[in-house]
Design an enzyme around this catalytic site. Sequence first.
Site, PDB file in Angstrom:
ATOM      1  N   ASP A   8      -7.312   8.160   1.535  1.00  0.00           N
ATOM      2  CA  ASP A   8      -7.543   7.111   2.035  1.00  0.00           C
ATOM      3  C   ASP A   8      -8.883   6.510   0.622  1.00  0.00           C
ATOM      4  O   ASP A   8     -10.027   6.743   1.032  1.00  0.00           O
ATOM      5  CB  ASP A   8      -8.698   6.830   3.202  1.00  0.00           C
ATOM      6  N   GLU A  39      -4.272   1.541   0.742  1.00  0.00           N
ATOM      7  CA  GLU A  39      -4.790   0.626   1.674  1.00  0.00           C
ATOM      8  C   GLU A  39      -5.835   0.107   2.369  1.00  0.00           C
ATOM      9  O   GLU A  39      -6.301  -1.069   2.520  1.00  0.00           O
ATOM     10  CB  GLU A  39      -4.045   1.087   3.207  1.00  0.00           C
ATOM     11  N   ASN A  40      -6.853   0.669   1.797  1.00  0.00           N
ATOM     12  CA  ASN A  40      -8.522   0.351   1.929  1.00  0.00           C
ATOM     13  C   ASN A  40      -9.088   0.275   0.189  1.00  0.00           C
ATOM     14  O   ASN A  40     -10.517  -0.157   0.548  1.00  0.00           O
ATOM     15  CB  ASN A  40      -9.201   0.632   2.716  1.00  0.00           C
ATOM     16  N   HIS A  68      -3.183  -1.635   7.847  1.00  0.00           N
ATOM     17  CA  HIS A  68      -3.823  -3.183   6.269  1.00  0.00           C
ATOM     18  C   HIS A  68      -2.693  -3.326   5.767  1.00  0.00           C
ATOM     19  O   HIS A  68      -3.413  -3.884   4.940  1.00  0.00           O
ATOM     20  CB  HIS A  68      -4.524  -2.884   6.157  1.00  0.00           C
TER      21      HIS A  68
END
Length: 136
Positions: A8, A39-40, A68
């Site tokens: 991530d 996604e972040n 997300h």
Amino acid sequence: MNILCVGDVVGKPGRDVLAEQLPKLIAERQIDFVVCNAENAAGGSGLTPQLFQAVLRSGVDVVTLGDHVYRKREIVSSLQQSDRIVRPANISASALGKRWTVVPTKDGRHRVAVSCILGQLYIGTYNSPWRPPTRS
């Protein structure tokens, strides 16, 4: 074949480390293909088309997203148009975006299939990747 999976990438600090370190790592370790969960990447939640392109410029071949995925609605066009980004395969079959993709390695000699799935622990109730889908 050397495949690197990057966990991530969170916010600007994560994007900065990716941009600074990934090209060197690819060269040093002779990495043929890079998959990255981003996604972040947009302020800690979601991904925008501009940041998606920046992640690709860092040397990533395919970006995966998680729960997300739609936090930044503007990513939908990238999800529908690009073969370099996938949404979780086990969310609704009618969700926008590709569940999987196949793209060439950096040297073009091979093709790699990429998909991602969401787990269920501490995240939410998603279709189990271990059971066949239920029929309506």
